[in-house]
Write an enzyme that holds these catalytic residues in place. Structure first.
Site, PDB file in Angstrom:
ATOM      1  N   GLU A 129       0.822  -1.214   0.000  1.00  0.00           N
ATOM      2  CA  GLU A 129       0.000   0.000   0.000  1.00  0.00           C
ATOM      3  C   GLU A 129       0.854   1.261   0.000  1.00  0.00           C
ATOM      4  O   GLU A 129       0.766   2.106   0.889  1.00  0.00           O
ATOM      5  CB  GLU A 129      -0.972  -0.038   1.183  1.00  0.00           C
ATOM      6  N   GLU A 171      -4.341 -10.288   0.322  1.00  0.00           N
ATOM      7  CA  GLU A 171      -5.179 -10.149   1.508  1.00  0.00           C
ATOM      8  C   GLU A 171      -6.617 -10.444   1.091  1.00  0.00           C
ATOM      9  O   GLU A 171      -7.084  -9.953   0.059  1.00  0.00           O
ATOM     10  CB  GLU A 171      -5.108  -8.735   2.107  1.00  0.00           C
TER      11      GLU A 171
END
Length: 965
Positions: free
Chosen positions: A421, A497
C-alpha cells in the site's frame, strides 16, 4: 522542505552501516548484548547527549535514569503510550518532517570482549530499532540505524577496548523520516525491540554467501552452487556429506535429491568452510517459476493456503520469542495453512529458519508501507510520496537490499514483496530491478502494481467472489496499456489479503476456496490476518482485557480495527480459524450412492502419511466405526471407496470420515485430524408436535397443558412451573464489525433507522379454541411503516407445549434483516446446554463448514465467544433439538425441523452497548433466542459483504418448536 532537517528527518539517514549479508549460523564467536540496559526517557529529541562517558555519575539528570530490557518497547514498560492507526499517520503529513515533540529513549550498557576471542575484526549488530537510532561506543559515534525492522551492522574494531570495559550508548527516536515508510496497520511502538549482538570476525572469515539450490523435477536432480565472499580473497569449500558433495565455493554440483516443499520440507545439512570460519548450511532444493500462467514449484502447480502475519505478542508487542514464533507456525500447520506473508516487513530471521524446518511457503515483504498518503490522495502524486519522489529512491532501494540479502538463503521464501500500500511510482521500479538482478530465482510481488509492470504475479486484495471468478477466466477488466494487459493475463493471480477477519467473521470462505480450486490461474491467497493485536491490560479492579485503539488516550486512532485476526491475542483459535481449517483441508470427501470419493488436494505428496477412519452415529450416539483403506493416493488424484451400509434402527444416521496423521510430526502428534467429511445416510424423522389439550381460563391466566399465559396479552408466563419471560419477536443482533458504518456494505445505519434494534409488538387478538391458543399481532418499528403480521399458535399435550410461528412482511423492505426469531428468558440457574445439530462451535449461514453434525454439551458461559469488541456471537445453526438444565430440571426444545439458537447471560442490547468484555455483567436470567435465522457474516469491514444467497431477506417466516419437560 522549507526548514533545516533534524538528522532524524534526513531522507536517507543511515550512516556507516555495512553492506547487508546473509543470515548465518556460524562457529565464529559472538556475544549477546540483550538484557537490562540503563534507560532514560525524554519527551523530545533534544535532550543533552550526556550519557556517553564511562560513568553516569556527575552528569546532569542522573536521577532520570532507570533500567529497561533490550529487546523491549518502551511504551509497554511505562514510558509513553501505544498508538494505533490503520491508514493515517499520527502526525501532520509533511514529509520528511516529523513533530518536534519526538519521544526519545537513551540507552547505555557496558560489556567486555571475552579474552579468548581470536578475531581480526568485531562487528556490532542491531536486528531492530524503531524508528531510528544513533550509536556510540566509548564516546565515539559508530553510526545511525534507520529501517526499523531491518538488520544493521557496524565495524567497531577500531573503537573497542579489548582489555577493559566498553560503554555502548544508543539514542532512539520515536519519529523519523522512516516513519513515513512504516505506516503498517499496527501499534506504533518504539525502542530497541530486537536483539543486539557483538560478532567476532576471524582472519579468513566468510563475509557473505549465497546458496543456489535448484531442482529439476523431470530429472529428479538438484543443482547446488554456493557463492562465497571470504575476507582477504581466500577460498572456501562446500560440503554436504549426505549427498557426497565436497566442492569449492562457486563450483556447481549436480546430484539426485529429494526436493524441498512446504508439504515435505526436506533439508540437507552441510557446511561452508573457510580458513577462519565454518557456516552451517540447511539446503532446500526447489525451483519457483510461472508456467502457463500457473505458479509452480518443483514442476507442480501450488495453491497458497495462506495468512498474513505481523510479529505480535499481547505482552511484548513486536518483541517475539522463539517459542512464540514456533507456536505460530505449529498452529498454522495444524490448521491446514501452508503459506505466510510477512506483513508488512521482514520478521525475525529465526522465524524464516523455522519456516524452512517445519514447512511453509513464504512471501517475504520489505519494510515499506506509506498508507498514510492514501487519505491525502497519493494517486495524484502528492509531492513527497516516497514511491514517486526521486529523493527517496536510495532509502527505498536500501530497504529492499537489506531484505533480500539477509533472507536469500531461506528455501521457504519463494517470493519477495516490494512492500504494501505505497501507491505506484518509479522508486518501486528501482527496487524491483535491483531485486530481479540480484535474485532471479524468486518471483516478485507488489499488490498496488495493477499494471504488473514490475512484478511476476498479478495481485489484489479483498476482491469480490465475482471479480475473482472473472480473473480466473482471464476476463478481468482490461488495463489501458495493451501490452501490459496481455502480460498480466498470462500471470498467476493471488489475493495477498482477503476475508478480513475482524470481529465475528469472515463469511464466504468456502466460496473463495471453491474458486481458487476451480481455476488453474488462481494461486490462492493470504487471509487478513493471523493475530488480533489486543494488548493485555487490566481494569482498575484488576480484570484482564485486551486493549485496542483509543484505550491509551490517543488523539487519533482507528479503534478496534487492530483486532482483525483469526487467533485471539492469548493464542486461542477463533471460530474463524476452525472454519478456515475445514475450508482449506488438503483432503476432500464427497458422498453419493453409498460410496465416498476421497480427493488428494496436496500439491506435492501422496496420502501415505494419513490414516483414514469412519464412524456411524444415530442421533448423536455412536453405532459403528473402523478404518478405511485408502491407497497411497498421488497428489491431485481421487479414489472412490465403498463405505459401510447404514445400520438398522431409528434416528438420523450420520457417516463421518476422517483423515488423521498416522505418525508424529514436528508440528502435531499422531492422530491429529487433518480433514473430515460427513453425510446423512438416513434423515431424521420429524419430531411430533404437541396436540390434544384444550386451553382454559384460571383468573387472569390461560392454562394450556403445562403452560400458563397472560389472559390479556397471550404472553407466556411459565412452563411446567418454570418462570419465563414471554417469547418476544427479535429482529436485532449486536452489530458485528462487518455490519458497521465503515464497512464496504454498511447495514447498521439503515437497520437502526428502521428501528430493528427496538422492535415493538402489538397484540391484536388472543384467541382460545378447542385445540390451540392463538395470538395475532403486528410487529412494528418506531418511526417506520415497515412491519410484520404475526401469528403465534400454541398447542399442548400432556407433557409438551408447541409453538408455531408465522410472520409475513408488510411494506416495501429494502434491506436484509440482521435476524428474525423470538427471544425468551429463564432463571439464571438453567446454565447447562445440550443440543443435537451442527457444532460444537458457533456457526452462521456463510460460516458453517467447521460445524459437524452431532450431540454437544456446553455451559452458557462456554457458548460465548470473547471478541475484543463485544458483538453478536455464539449462534448455533440448524439445531434439531436443544435442552437447558439446572441440574435438577431440564427443558428440552425440539425444532420443526431446525432452529438457530443463542443462549446468554445478557441481552443483545447489552452486548450491543458494550465496548469491552468487562462491560458485560450477567443478569439474573438466561436469555434464549430461537431464530428462523440470521444474515451471514461476510467480510465487509474491509471487503465484500454477505453473498446474496446468505442474506436473511424479509420474507415470510414459518417455523415451530416444542417444549418438553
Amino acid at each position: 522542505m522549507d526548514r533545516p532537517f533534524a538528522y532524524w528527518e534526513e531522507l536517507f539517514p543511515s550512516r556507516n552501516v555495512l553492506p547487508p549479508r546473509a543470515q548465518s549460523t556460524t562457529d565464529a564467536p559472538h556475544l549477546s548484548l540483550d538484557g537490562e540496559w540503563a534507560f532514560r526517557y525524554s519527551p523530545d529529541g533534544d535532550a543533552p547527549v550526556d550519557f556517553l562517558g564511562d560513568a553516569l555519575d556527575g552528569h546532569s539528570g542522573v536521577a532520570d535514569w532507570t533500567t529497561l530490557a533490550v529487546p523491549a518497547h518502551w511504551q509497554l514498560n511505562g514510558f509513553g503510550a501505544p498508538i494505533y492507526t490503520n491508514r493515517v499517520y499520527p502526525f501532520p503529513v509533511d514529509p520528511p518532517y516529523v513533530p518536534q515533540e519526538n519521544p526519545t529513549g537513551d540507552y547505555r550498557r557496558t560489556f567486555t570482549v571475552p579474552t579468548d576471542w581470536d578475531v581480526e575484526r568485531v562487528l556490532l549488530r542491531f536486528d531492530g530499532i524503531d524508528s531510528l537510532g544513533t550509536i556510540w561506543l566509548n564516546g565515539t559515534e559508530v553510526g545511525v540505524v534507520a529501517g526499523s525492522r531491518l538488520r544493521s551492522e557496524f565495524d567497531v574494531t577500531a573503537l573497542l577496548r579489548r582489555d577493559q570495559e566498553n560503554v555502548l550508548a544508543v539514542r532512539v527516536h520515536q519519529w523519523s523520516s522512516g516513519s513515513y515508510l512504516e505506516d503498517q496497520d499496527m501499534w506504533w511502538l518504539s525502542g530497541i525491540f530486537r536483539s543486539v549482538t557483538l560478532l567476532g570476525r576471524p582472519v579468513g572469515a566468510i563475509e557473505d554467501h549465497f546458496v543456489h539450490a535448484d531442482y529439476d523435477a523431470a530429472m529428479g536432480e538438484g543443482t547446488l552452487s554456493v557463492d562465497a565472499v571470504v575476507a582477504g580473497g581466500a577460498s572456501a569449500r562446500v560440503r554436504v556429506p549426505e549427498l557426497g558433495i565436497d566442492v569449492a565455493a562457486g563450483e556447481v554440483a549436480r546430484v539426485a535429491v529429494e526436493p524441498w516443499s512446504a508439504e515435505r520440507p526436506r533439508l540437507y545439512s552441510g557446511e561452508l568452510v573457510s580458513s577462519g570460519e565454518t557456516i552451517a548450511l540447511r539446503i532446500g532444493f526447489r525451483r519457483v517459476e510461472v508456467v502457463d500462467s500457473e505458479l509452480r514449484v518443483n514442476g507442480a502447480p501450488i495453491l497458497l493456503r495462506g495468512t498474513n502475519r505481523h510479529d505480535f505478542d499481547p505482552d511484548t508487542g513486536r518483541v517475539i520469542s522463539e517459542a512464540r514464533m514456533r507456536a505460530d507456525i505449529v498452529m498454522m500447520k495444524q490448521f491446514n495453512l501452508n503459506a505466510v506473508r510477512t506483513s508488512h516487513y521482514p520478521p525475525s530471521a529465526r522465524f524464516l529458519e523455522l519456516c524452512d524446518e517445519l514447512g511453509l511457503w513464504v512471501m517475504d515483504e520489505c519494510d515499506l508501507e506509506t498508507h498514510g498518503f492514501f487519505p491525502v490522495d497519493w494517486f495524484h502524486k502528492l509531492p513527497g510520496n516516497p514511491a514517486e519522489d526521486p529523493r527517496w529512491e536510495g532509502a527505498l532501494v536500501d530497504r529492499m537490499q537489506r531484505l533480500v540479502e539477509r533472507d536469500k538463503n531461506s528455501p521457504s521464501v519463494i517470493m519477495w514483496s516490494l512492500g504494501n500500500e505505497c501507491g505506484t511510482g518509479q522508486n518501486l521500479g528501482a527496487m524491483a530491478r535491483w531485486a530481479k538482478l540480484r535474485d532471479p530465482s524468486r518471483l516478485l510481488h507488489y499488490e498496488r502494481d495493477w499494471s504488473c509492470q514490475y512484478v511476476d504475479v498479478y495481485s489484489r486484495m479483498y476482491s469480490t467472489h465475482r471479480e475473482l471468478d472473472l480473473i480466473g477466466q482471464r476476463q478481468e477488466a482490461p488495463f489501458p496499456d495493451a501490452d501490459l494487459d496481455a502480460k498480466r493475463r498470462n500471470m498467476p493471480f493471488l489475493l495477498c489479503e482477503y476475508v478480513h477477519s475482524m470481529g465475528n467473521g469472515p463469511g464466504g470462505l468456502a466460496e473463495y476456496q471453491e474458486l481458487f480450486e476451480r481455476y488453474p490461474r488462481l494461486a490462492g491467497g493470504f487471509t487478513w490476518e493471523w493475530f488480533d493485536h489486543g494488548l493485555r491490560s487490566h481494569t482498575a479492579d484488576g480484570e484482564e482485557y485486551f486493549a485496542y485503539g483509543g484505550d491509551f488516550g490517543e488523539e487519533r486512532h482507528d479503534g478496534n480495527f487492530i483486532a482483525d485476526g483469526i487467533v485471539f491475542p492469548d493464542g486461542t483459535p477463533s471460530p474463524a480459524l476452525h472454519e478456515l481449517k475445514k475450508v482449506l483441508q488438503p483432503v476432500s470427501f464427497s458422498f453419493a450412492g453409498g460410496r465416498v470419493s476421497v480427493r488428494n488436494g496436496y500439491d506435492h505428496r501422496d496420502l501415505s502419511h494419513l490414516r483414514f477412519t469412519w464412524e456411524l452415529h444415530a442421533d448423536g450416539d455412536h453405532v459403528d466405526g473402523g478404518d478405511l483403506a485408502v491407497d497411497d493416493l498421488a497428489a491431485g488424484a481421487t479414489v472412490v471407496l465403498d463405505v459401510p451400509a447404514p445400520a438398522r434402527g431409528a434416528g438420523e444416521q450420520v457417516l463421518t470420515v476422517r483423515a488423521v496423521l498416522a505418525a508424529d510430526t514436528d508440528w502435531a502428534p499422531a492422530g491429529h485430524e487433518v480433514a473430515w467429511g460427513q453425510s446423512v445416510t438416513i434423515p431424521a424423522a420429524s419430531a411430533p408436535v404437541a396436540a390434544g389439550t384444550a386451553p382454559h381460563t384460571e383468573d387472569d391466566q390461560i392454562v394450556l397443558g403445562a403452560a400458563r399465559f397472560d389472559r390479556r396479552t397471550g404472553g407466556l408466563r411459565s412452563l411446567a412451573g418454570i418462570d419465563v419471560d414471554a417469547p418476544m419477536f427479535d429482529t436485532w443482533r449486536a452489530v458485528i464489525d462487518n455490519d458497521r458504518d465503515f464497512s464496504w456494505e454498511p447495514r447498521e445505519a439503515r437497520w437502526r433507522q428502521i428501528g430493528l434494534d427496538h422492535p415493538r409488538h402489538t397484540v391484536r387478538a388472543v384467541e382460545s379454541a378447542d385445540d390451540a391458543l392463538t395470538v395475532r399481532g403486528r410487529l412494528g418499528f418506531v418511526g417506520s411503516d415497515l412491519g410484520y403480521a404475526t401469528t403465534l399458535r400454541w398447542t399442548a399435550s400432556e407433557d409438551a407445549v408447541s409453538l408455531a410461528i408465522e410472520a409475513e412482511p408488510l411494506g416495501d423492505w429494502d434491506v436484509p434483516l440482521p435476524r428474525f426469531g423470538i427471544r425468551m428468558a429463564l432463571p439464571e440457574r438453567f446454565a447447562d446446554v445440550q443440543w443435537y445439530g451442527p457444532g460444537p462451535g458457533e456457526a452462521y449461514s456463510d460460516s458453517r463448514q467447521a460445524a459437524r453434525l452431532g450431540r454437544w454439551q456446553r455451559t452458557v458461559d462456554e457458548l460465548q465467544t470473547p471478541y475484543l469488541m463485544p458483538q453478536e456471537n455464539g449462534n448455533r445453526i440448524d439445531a434439531r433439538w436443544l435442552s437447558l438444565s439446572d441440574g435438577e430440571r431440564t427443558l428440552r426444545i425440539d425444532a420443526h425441523p431446525h432452529v438457530d439458537f443463542t443462549v446468554r447471560r445478557w441481552r443483545s442490547e447489552d452486548l450491543d452497548a458494550a465496548q469491552h468484555p468487562f462491560d458485560l455483567r450477567p443478569t439474573d436470567r438466561v436469555w434464549l433466542n430461537l431464530d428462523a435465522g440470521q444474515s451471514g457474516l461476510g467480510s465487509g469491514s474491509c471487503g465484500p459483504g454477505v453473498l446474496p444467497a446468505q442474506r436473511l431477506l424479509p420474507a415470510t417466516f414459518r417455523y415451530a418448536v416444542t417444549f418438553r419437560f
